[in-house]
Design an enzyme around this catalytic site. Structure first.
Site, PDB file in Angstrom:
ATOM      1  N   ASN A 195       1.061  -1.215   0.107  1.00 31.19           N
ATOM      2  CA  ASN A 195      -0.119   0.083  -0.016  1.00 31.19           C
ATOM      3  C   ASN A 195       0.915   1.176  -0.018  1.00 31.19           C
ATOM      4  O   ASN A 195       1.357   1.336   0.918  1.00 31.19           O
ATOM      5  CB  ASN A 195      -0.858  -0.074   1.388  1.00 31.19           C
ATOM      6  CG  ASN A 195      -1.690   1.171   1.427  1.00 31.19           C
ATOM      7  OD1 ASN A 195      -1.943   2.134   0.475  1.00 31.19           O
ATOM      8  ND2 ASN A 195      -2.316   1.370   2.591  1.00 31.19           N
ATOM      9  N   TRP A 196       1.043   1.845  -1.183  1.00 31.39           N
ATOM     10  CA  TRP A 196       2.128   3.087  -1.481  1.00 31.39           C
ATOM     11  C   TRP A 196       1.341   4.290  -0.649  1.00 31.39           C
ATOM     12  O   TRP A 196       1.972   5.371  -0.637  1.00 31.39           O
ATOM     13  CB  TRP A 196       2.453   3.151  -2.669  1.00 31.39           C
ATOM     14  CG  TRP A 196       3.061   2.086  -3.378  1.00 31.39           C
ATOM     15  CD1 TRP A 196       3.594   0.775  -2.723  1.00 31.39           C
ATOM     16  CD2 TRP A 196       3.441   2.074  -4.769  1.00 31.39           C
ATOM     17  NE1 TRP A 196       4.284   0.093  -3.705  1.00 31.39           N
ATOM     18  CE2 TRP A 196       4.147   0.675  -4.981  1.00 31.39           C
ATOM     19  CE3 TRP A 196       3.335   2.866  -5.802  1.00 31.39           C
ATOM     20  CZ2 TRP A 196       4.689   0.294  -6.061  1.00 31.39           C
ATOM     21  CZ3 TRP A 196       3.876   2.411  -7.153  1.00 31.39           C
ATOM     22  CH2 TRP A 196       4.655   1.065  -7.219  1.00 31.39           C
ATOM     23  N   LYS A 197       0.304   4.149  -0.248  1.00 29.08           N
ATOM     24  CA  LYS A 197      -0.615   5.456   0.344  1.00 29.08           C
ATOM     25  C   LYS A 197      -0.347   6.715  -0.514  1.00 29.08           C
ATOM     26  O   LYS A 197      -0.380   6.554  -1.836  1.00 29.08           O
ATOM     27  CB  LYS A 197      -0.336   5.560   1.918  1.00 29.08           C
ATOM     28  CG  LYS A 197      -0.476   4.273   2.671  1.00 29.08           C
ATOM     29  CD  LYS A 197      -0.149   4.653   4.035  1.00 29.08           C
ATOM     30  CE  LYS A 197      -0.165   3.077   4.811  1.00 29.08           C
ATOM     31  NZ  LYS A 197      -0.276   3.454   6.066  1.00 29.08           N
TER      32      LYS A 197
ATOM     33  N   HIS B 135      -9.894   0.989   4.847  1.00 27.19           N
ATOM     34  CA  HIS B 135      -8.690   1.112   5.516  1.00 27.19           C
ATOM     35  C   HIS B 135      -8.568   2.094   6.707  1.00 27.19           C
ATOM     36  O   HIS B 135      -9.549   3.139   6.578  1.00 27.19           O
ATOM     37  CB  HIS B 135      -7.476   1.697   4.485  1.00 27.19           C
ATOM     38  CG  HIS B 135      -5.789   1.629   5.007  1.00 27.19           C
ATOM     39  ND1 HIS B 135      -5.684   2.734   5.889  1.00 27.19           N
ATOM     40  CD2 HIS B 135      -4.951   0.662   4.942  1.00 27.19           C
ATOM     41  CE1 HIS B 135      -4.217   2.500   6.207  1.00 27.19           C
ATOM     42  NE2 HIS B 135      -3.998   1.196   5.650  1.00 27.19           N
TER      43      HIS B 135
ATOM     44  N   GLU C 242      -6.019  -5.258  10.811  1.00 26.44           N
ATOM     45  CA  GLU C 242      -4.846  -3.922  11.082  1.00 26.44           C
ATOM     46  C   GLU C 242      -5.189  -3.057  12.240  1.00 26.44           C
ATOM     47  O   GLU C 242      -6.208  -2.081  12.147  1.00 26.44           O
ATOM     48  CB  GLU C 242      -5.285  -2.746   9.914  1.00 26.44           C
ATOM     49  CG  GLU C 242      -5.328  -3.783   8.431  1.00 26.44           C
ATOM     50  CD  GLU C 242      -4.654  -3.099   7.396  1.00 26.44           C
ATOM     51  OE1 GLU C 242      -3.885  -3.647   6.301  1.00 26.44           O
ATOM     52  OE2 GLU C 242      -4.344  -1.939   7.252  1.00 26.44           O
TER      53      GLU C 242
ATOM     54  N   SER D 114       2.798  -1.975  10.343  1.00 24.64           N
ATOM     55  CA  SER D 114       4.249  -1.917  10.646  1.00 24.64           C
ATOM     56  C   SER D 114       5.035  -3.079  10.356  1.00 24.64           C
ATOM     57  O   SER D 114       5.976  -3.460  11.067  1.00 24.64           O
ATOM     58  CB  SER D 114       4.677  -1.363  11.980  1.00 24.64           C
ATOM     59  OG  SER D 114       3.950  -0.136  12.344  1.00 24.64           O
TER      60      SER D 114
ATOM     61  N   GLY E  86       2.678  -1.164   4.272  1.00 18.73           N
ATOM     62  CA  GLY E  86       2.748   0.233   4.023  1.00 18.73           C
ATOM     63  C   GLY E  86       3.904   0.748   3.744  1.00 18.73           C
ATOM     64  O   GLY E  86       4.702   0.615   2.993  1.00 18.73           O
ATOM     65  N   GLY E  87       4.409   1.215   4.997  1.00 19.96           N
ATOM     66  CA  GLY E  87       5.749   1.947   4.887  1.00 19.96           C
ATOM     67  C   GLY E  87       6.927   1.054   4.152  1.00 19.96           C
ATOM     68  O   GLY E  87       7.819   1.637   3.340  1.00 19.96           O
TER      69      GLY E  87
HETATM   70  P1  PGA Z   1       2.318   0.248   7.779  1.00 21.43           P
HETATM   71  O1  PGA Z   1       0.903   0.526   7.000  1.00 21.43           O
HETATM   72  O2  PGA Z   1       2.888  -1.047   7.116  1.00 21.43           O
HETATM   73  O3  PGA Z   1       3.080   1.573   7.303  1.00 21.43           O
HETATM   74  O4  PGA Z   1       1.931   0.146   9.007  1.00 21.43           O
HETATM   75  C1  PGA Z   1      -0.022  -0.517   6.925  1.00 21.43           C
HETATM   76  C2  PGA Z   1      -1.186  -0.240   6.184  1.00 21.43           C
HETATM   77  O5  PGA Z   1      -1.331   0.411   5.355  1.00 21.43           O
HETATM   78  O6  PGA Z   1      -2.368  -0.639   6.711  1.00 21.43           O
END
Ligand code: PGA
Length: 268
Positions: free
Chosen positions: A9-11, A94, A166, A218, A239-240
């Site tokens: 998930n590149w947000k 999300h 999540e 995370s 995500g990150g």
């Molecule tokens: P993250 O994001 O890995 O940066 O915590 C997770 C997500 O998008 O749900």
């Protein structure tokens, strides 16, 4: 055996140019694995051009959100109908949609339906906040969010749904994913069992057995194996760490190794 699923998930990162360069780098470094599905979720703007560039033997594309009406006067929105032919997956509900943009269970239900109606796979995200967790409300929150999201999903459609657990308190805000608190694999395993038992009570054992349940919050190269070896956790929503090619490739490799081990157990 349920296929492992790694979602990046590149947000709201990478403009169209950067996204294209990054996909190029991932294509060079990620190997195709028979037992692992990898879904990349860039921003809406980048999706169209990446859909022309993507190597389908390695990656699928997903959207980070959609609107639930198919078309109409809804300024600023993108419908699941418009995403057809561009993506295969859509992230729904999300925690950032729920908590930053005030998305409700009702909207998550409508979006889940819209994604299914348009022949795509919804990745339905559910999870408790820190205060709900300290008030011991995790199970009720999961029960409430999941039953709300699935309220109009038929027994044929449930086989296409993916659920991602999540916990909101574990989701990083970008680059801090390496030092951020995470849910323990045992805890996620328990929640995955709860999710499967809710699906079992609504749709029966076969649906529950084939449901893919992911963890998101995370996840990174150091903790991925811990989650992926728990029976009942079928993948990660990253995500990150998905913004870093080295990290992301390692996570995909970890999933492939784990899938291989599980296959040996089944065969052996
Ligand atoms: P993250 O994001 O890995 O940066 O915590 C997770 C997500 O998008 O749900």
């Amino acid at each position: 055996m349920r296929k492992k699923l790694i979602v990046g998930n590149w947000k709201m990162h990478f403009d169209t140019h950067r996204a294209s360069l990054y996909l190029h780098e991932l294509t060079r470094t990620v190997k195709a694995h028979r037992d692992v599905e990898v879904v990349l979720c860039p921003n809406f703007l980048a999706l169209q051009s990446l859909s022309l560039q993507v190597d389908h033997s390695k990656f699928k594309l997903g959207a980070q959100n959609c609107y639930w009406r198919d078309e109409g006067a809804y300024t600023g929105e993108v419908s699941a109908t418009m995403l057809r032919g561009v993506v295969t997956h859509v992230i729904v509900g999300h925690s950032e949609r729920r908590h930053v943009f005030g998305e409700t269970d009702r909207e998550v239900r409508h979006k889940t339906q819209a994604v299914l109606r348009n022949g795509l796979t919804p990745i339905v995200c559910i999870g408790e906040t820190a205060s709900e967790r300290s008030a011991n409300e995790t199970h009720d929150v999961i029960q409430g969010q999941l039953t709300a999201a699935l309220a109009n999903v038929t027994s044929e459609e449930i086989s296409r749904v993916v659920v991602s657990y999540e916990p909101v308190w574990a989701i990083s805000s970008g680059t801090d994913y390496q030092n951020h608190p995470v849910a323990s694999p045992a805890e996620v395993g328990r929640l995955a069992r709860q999710i499967r038992s809710i699906v079992k009570s609504l749709y029966g054992k076969a649906a529950a057995d084939s449901l893919r349940v992911l963890y998101g919050g995370s996840s990174n190269t150091d903790n991925a194996a811990g989650y992926l070896e728990v029976k009942g956790i079928d993948g990660l929503l990253v995500g990150g760490a998905s913004l870093n090619a080295v990290e992301f490739v390692r996570i995909v490799e970890t999933a492939a190794r784990q899938a291989g081990k599980q296959q040996e157990t089944v065969d052996g």
